[in-house]
Design a protein around this motif. Structure first.
Motif, PDB file in Angstrom:
ATOM      1  N   PHE A  62       0.822  -1.211   0.000  1.00  0.00           N
ATOM      2  CA  PHE A  62       0.000   0.000   0.000  1.00  0.00           C
ATOM      3  C   PHE A  62       0.857   1.262   0.000  1.00  0.00           C
ATOM      4  O   PHE A  62       0.514   2.265  -0.634  1.00  0.00           O
ATOM      5  N   ALA A  63       1.965   1.220   0.735  1.00  0.00           N
ATOM      6  CA  ALA A  63       2.831   2.395   0.795  1.00  0.00           C
ATOM      7  C   ALA A  63       3.456   2.687  -0.565  1.00  0.00           C
ATOM      8  O   ALA A  63       3.557   3.851  -0.983  1.00  0.00           O
ATOM      9  N   LYS A  64       3.888   1.648  -1.262  1.00  0.00           N
ATOM     10  CA  LYS A  64       4.454   1.825  -2.605  1.00  0.00           C
ATOM     11  C   LYS A  64       3.410   2.392  -3.565  1.00  0.00           C
ATOM     12  O   LYS A  64       3.690   3.308  -4.360  1.00  0.00           O
ATOM     13  N   LEU A  65       2.203   1.858  -3.499  1.00  0.00           N
ATOM     14  CA  LEU A  65       1.125   2.338  -4.363  1.00  0.00           C
ATOM     15  C   LEU A  65       0.726   3.764  -4.004  1.00  0.00           C
ATOM     16  O   LEU A  65       0.510   4.603  -4.891  1.00  0.00           O
ATOM     17  N   GLY A 219       4.171  11.318  -0.955  1.00  0.00           N
ATOM     18  CA  GLY A 219       5.223  10.392  -1.356  1.00  0.00           C
ATOM     19  C   GLY A 219       6.162  10.041  -0.217  1.00  0.00           C
ATOM     20  O   GLY A 219       6.649   8.917  -0.103  1.00  0.00           O
ATOM     21  N   ARG A 220       6.434  11.010   0.646  1.00  0.00           N
ATOM     22  CA  ARG A 220       7.337  10.782   1.782  1.00  0.00           C
ATOM     23  C   ARG A 220       6.560  10.427   3.048  1.00  0.00           C
ATOM     24  O   ARG A 220       6.979   9.556   3.824  1.00  0.00           O
ATOM     25  N   GLN A 221       5.424  11.085   3.259  1.00  0.00           N
ATOM     26  CA  GLN A 221       4.709  10.935   4.522  1.00  0.00           C
ATOM     27  C   GLN A 221       3.852   9.678   4.611  1.00  0.00           C
ATOM     28  O   GLN A 221       3.721   9.088   5.685  1.00  0.00           O
ATOM     29  N   LEU A 222       3.236   9.257   3.495  1.00  0.00           N
ATOM     30  CA  LEU A 222       2.326   8.119   3.547  1.00  0.00           C
ATOM     31  C   LEU A 222       3.018   6.831   3.998  1.00  0.00           C
ATOM     32  O   LEU A 222       2.502   6.140   4.890  1.00  0.00           O
ATOM     33  N   PRO A 223       4.177   6.454   3.416  1.00  0.00           N
ATOM     34  CA  PRO A 223       4.845   5.231   3.907  1.00  0.00           C
ATOM     35  C   PRO A 223       5.205   5.329   5.388  1.00  0.00           C
ATOM     36  O   PRO A 223       5.061   4.349   6.131  1.00  0.00           O
ATOM     37  N   ARG A 224       5.671   6.493   5.819  1.00  0.00           N
ATOM     38  CA  ARG A 224       6.030   6.655   7.234  1.00  0.00           C
ATOM     39  C   ARG A 224       4.804   6.490   8.129  1.00  0.00           C
ATOM     40  O   ARG A 224       4.870   5.835   9.172  1.00  0.00           O
ATOM     41  N   ALA A 225       3.707   7.110   7.723  1.00  0.00           N
ATOM     42  CA  ALA A 225       2.484   7.003   8.520  1.00  0.00           C
ATOM     43  C   ALA A 225       1.983   5.561   8.563  1.00  0.00           C
ATOM     44  O   ALA A 225       1.526   5.078   9.613  1.00  0.00           O
ATOM     45  N   MET A 226       2.092   4.859   7.431  1.00  0.00           N
ATOM     46  CA  MET A 226       1.635   3.475   7.349  1.00  0.00           C
ATOM     47  C   MET A 226       2.400   2.587   8.320  1.00  0.00           C
ATOM     48  O   MET A 226       1.821   1.873   9.153  1.00  0.00           O
ATOM     49  N   PHE A 227       3.722   2.621   8.237  1.00  0.00           N
ATOM     50  CA  PHE A 227       4.538   1.731   9.070  1.00  0.00           C
ATOM     51  C   PHE A 227       4.555   2.176  10.533  1.00  0.00           C
ATOM     52  O   PHE A 227       4.654   1.351  11.435  1.00  0.00           O
ATOM     53  N   LEU A 228       4.445   3.472  10.768  1.00  0.00           N
ATOM     54  CA  LEU A 228       4.381   3.955  12.147  1.00  0.00           C
ATOM     55  C   LEU A 228       3.110   3.460  12.825  1.00  0.00           C
ATOM     56  O   LEU A 228       3.143   2.994  13.975  1.00  0.00           O
ATOM     57  N   THR A 363      -3.472  -6.512  -3.930  1.00  0.00           N
ATOM     58  CA  THR A 363      -2.126  -7.030  -4.198  1.00  0.00           C
ATOM     59  C   THR A 363      -2.029  -7.564  -5.621  1.00  0.00           C
ATOM     60  O   THR A 363      -1.003  -7.373  -6.295  1.00  0.00           O
ATOM     61  N   LEU A 364      -3.074  -8.215  -6.107  1.00  0.00           N
ATOM     62  CA  LEU A 364      -3.072  -8.679  -7.505  1.00  0.00           C
ATOM     63  C   LEU A 364      -2.945  -7.496  -8.464  1.00  0.00           C
ATOM     64  O   LEU A 364      -2.219  -7.565  -9.465  1.00  0.00           O
ATOM     65  N   ALA A 365      -3.649  -6.409  -8.152  1.00  0.00           N
ATOM     66  CA  ALA A 365      -3.540  -5.214  -8.992  1.00  0.00           C
ATOM     67  C   ALA A 365      -2.122  -4.665  -8.975  1.00  0.00           C
ATOM     68  O   ALA A 365      -1.609  -4.179  -9.991  1.00  0.00           O
ATOM     69  N   HIS A 366      -1.466  -4.775  -7.823  1.00  0.00           N
ATOM     70  CA  HIS A 366      -0.105  -4.245  -7.695  1.00  0.00           C
ATOM     71  C   HIS A 366       0.868  -5.005  -8.573  1.00  0.00           C
ATOM     72  O   HIS A 366       1.855  -4.433  -9.062  1.00  0.00           O
ATOM     73  N   PHE A 367       0.634  -6.292  -8.813  1.00  0.00           N
ATOM     74  CA  PHE A 367       1.509  -7.052  -9.705  1.00  0.00           C
ATOM     75  C   PHE A 367       1.582  -6.399 -11.079  1.00  0.00           C
ATOM     76  O   PHE A 367       2.632  -6.403 -11.729  1.00  0.00           O
ATOM     77  N   LEU A 369       1.378  -3.309 -11.641  1.00  0.00           N
ATOM     78  CA  LEU A 369       1.930  -1.957 -11.525  1.00  0.00           C
ATOM     79  C   LEU A 369       3.327  -1.923 -10.908  1.00  0.00           C
ATOM     80  O   LEU A 369       3.883  -0.845 -10.717  1.00  0.00           O
ATOM     81  N   HIS A 370       3.897  -3.090 -10.604  1.00  0.00           N
ATOM     82  CA  HIS A 370       5.118  -3.105  -9.807  1.00  0.00           C
ATOM     83  C   HIS A 370       6.293  -2.398 -10.483  1.00  0.00           C
ATOM     84  O   HIS A 370       7.181  -1.872  -9.811  1.00  0.00           O
ATOM     85  N   ARG A 371       6.304  -2.353 -11.820  1.00  0.00           N
ATOM     86  CA  ARG A 371       7.394  -1.637 -12.507  1.00  0.00           C
ATOM     87  C   ARG A 371       7.283  -0.131 -12.281  1.00  0.00           C
ATOM     88  O   ARG A 371       8.304   0.562 -12.205  1.00  0.00           O
ATOM     89  N   GLU A 372       6.051   0.358 -12.161  1.00  0.00           N
ATOM     90  CA  GLU A 372       5.854   1.790 -11.915  1.00  0.00           C
ATOM     91  C   GLU A 372       6.130   2.160 -10.467  1.00  0.00           C
ATOM     92  O   GLU A 372       6.647   3.239 -10.172  1.00  0.00           O
ATOM     93  N   THR A 373       5.774   1.272  -9.540  1.00  0.00           N
ATOM     94  CA  THR A 373       5.937   1.581  -8.115  1.00  0.00           C
ATOM     95  C   THR A 373       7.324   1.230  -7.595  1.00  0.00           C
ATOM     96  O   THR A 373       7.737   1.740  -6.548  1.00  0.00           O
ATOM     97  N   GLY A 374       8.025   0.337  -8.301  1.00  0.00           N
ATOM     98  CA  GLY A 374       9.341  -0.083  -7.833  1.00  0.00           C
ATOM     99  C   GLY A 374       9.281  -1.135  -6.736  1.00  0.00           C
ATOM    100  O   GLY A 374      10.293  -1.414  -6.076  1.00  0.00           O
ATOM    101  N   ALA A 375       8.132  -1.765  -6.537  1.00  0.00           N
ATOM    102  CA  ALA A 375       7.983  -2.778  -5.494  1.00  0.00           C
ATOM    103  C   ALA A 375       8.681  -4.073  -5.893  1.00  0.00           C
ATOM    104  O   ALA A 375       8.740  -4.428  -7.078  1.00  0.00           O
TER     105      ALA A 375
END
Length: 438
Positions: A62-65, A219-228, A363-367, A369-375
């Motif tokens: 979710f953070a990558k997306l 882009g910077r805050q969402l991953p931090r908020a997610m994992f925090l 997660t299936l949708a992310h497959f 898009l993974h080249r765009e997200t870098g996951a």
């Protein structure tokens, strides 16, 4: 421009994280501890830890997306990016809407149970009344705007986490290690089976994705908020589970039901500790209802704007600061129906199943898009397997013994599909739009 459209960029990273923490902590530790103990025994702490790991895998996705596609639509935006404007994202949109309503109803029922225990000696009718009242109150708060939601949520989460931290420290310091001895744990199969329940306690982290529209730098805050939010919730769950099951026997926890934390406070803190934990439970479940209702406005407006929901969902009743968004009212109404006609256990089971289906599809949708997200693909594979295995285990260990819940799940899936097919047919054929491709 709508009222919500003028209130962007209001959240800090910590406030966004609090939205998730408030939803998770209220939805899990007070409502499900007894039910999880009935399956995993004193190993509930381990079940919470494993569930947190599964949630972290989803959080990575979710953070990558969210970093690549910040949107008020949250995970629904990710589905549309991955699957296009087909029936898969359309049906999942209705499922997600239902899942948020189910989470809201579950914690409202938990609030009602605690309030009833305090004021009416656990009267079932009054428990439902109190549950409805908290939904209506938090609906009014969300109608005021996201800034009010953030401020109230910050206060609630600070109070709840602080009290739970004190509770965990006190109970762990005075616990009986023998009650937590691995020799008393159930089988590995039972511990794995319990993850289906404890995972429900982490469903609120998905709410964080909807704060992207209110973050200055998503882009910077969402991953931090997610994992925090996940780190705080997991730490609280594991510590509290150790404290409770290190103080009470498994049978005592199961017998106490939704008031296990309050009962565990008695040996060390006495009746004052019991009262304090009851008050904390009321604060926590109130915050969880607040967090569960929060996505309804942005989600409904986003989906109505993209044509996946009927336009009425993106509108509001009233004018100026007295607007009531239709999407918010629809979710509140759905939650009220569940509170009135379903018990806590069935609501939790239903929510777990629906949410696991939604997370697997994201997660299936992310497959795609993974080249765009870098996951990393291997992380996505593990994330997908974890949710699918949890869902399968849940079906064979829980739904087989709950036919009413199983029928309700089938009904929600069928109704979501029928509504999407019916709405898209009307939209595409009556408004001249290009029909969607499934």
């Amino acid at each position: 421009m709508s009222r919500t459209g003028t209130e962007k960029k209001q959240f800090t990273t910590m406030q966004a994280a609090f939205i998730g923490v408030g939803s998770m902590v209220g939805a899990g530790i007070f409502a499900l501890l007894g039910a999880a103990g009935a399956v995993a025994g004193a190993a509930v702490w381990l079940s919470f830890l494993l569930a947190g790991a599964i949630a972290a895998l989803q959080g990575y996705s979710f953070a990558k997306l969210g970093t690549k596609f910040p949107s008020a639509g949250g995970m629904l935006e990710y589905l549309s990016r991955g699957f296009g404007r087909g029936h898969v994202p359309g049906i999942t949109s209705w499922l997600l809407f239902a899942a948020n309503g189910i989470v809201c109803a579950m914690v409202a029922v938990s609030f009602g149970n605690y309030a009833s225990a305090v004021f009416t000696d656990k009267n079932a009718t009054w428990a439902r009344v109190f549950g409805c009242v908290v939904i209506l109150a938090m609906t009014a708060l969300n109608a005021v705007g996201s800034k009010a939601v953030a401020r109230v949520q910050a206060v609630i989460v600070n109070v709840v986490v602080a009290i739970l931290a004190v509770f965990a420290v006190v109970t762990i310091a005075n616990m009986q290690p023998s009650l937590l001895a691995p020799s008393g744990y159930p089988s590995v199969q039972d511990i794995v089976s319990s993850i289906a329940l404890t995972f429900f306690a982490f469903l609120g982290f998905g709410v964080v994705t909807f704060t992207a529209k209110d973050l200055p730098d998503p882009g910077r805050q969402l991953p931090r908020a997610m994992f925090l939010s996940l780190a705080i919730a997991t730490t609280v769950y594991v510590a509290v589970a150790l404290g409770v099951f290190g103080t009470l026997t498994v049978d005592e926890v199961i017998a106490s039901g939704g008031t296990a934390l309050a009962e565990a406070a008695k040996p060390t803190l006495g009746e004052a500790g019991y009262a304090l934990m009851v008050i904390t439970a009321l604060f926590s479940t109130t915050g969880a209802v607040n967090s569960a209702l929060y996505p309804s406005i942005g989600l409904s407006q986003h989906l109505a704007g993209t044509g996946q929901f009927p336009p009425v969902f993106g509108r509001s009743l009233g004018h100026g600061r007295r607007q009531l968004p239709n999407g918010l009212m629809a979710m509140a109404a759905f939650s009220l129906v569940l509170v009135l006609f379903f018990g806590l256990g069935r609501i939790a089971s239903l929510g777990s199943a629906v949410a696991l289906v939604v997370f697997s599809l994201v997660t299936l949708a992310h497959f795609r898009l993974h080249r765009e997200t870098g996951a990393h693909v291997w992380v996505l594979v593990i994330a997908l397997l974890s949710t699918v295995v949890t869902l399968v285990v849940f079906c064979f260990t829980t739904l087989v013994d709950e036919p009413v819940t199983a029928l309700a799940l089938v009904a929600i899936l069928a109704v979501s599909a029928l509504i999407d097919v019916g709405w898209t047919y009307r939209r595409d054929h009556h408004h001249g739009a290009t029909p969607r491709v499934a």
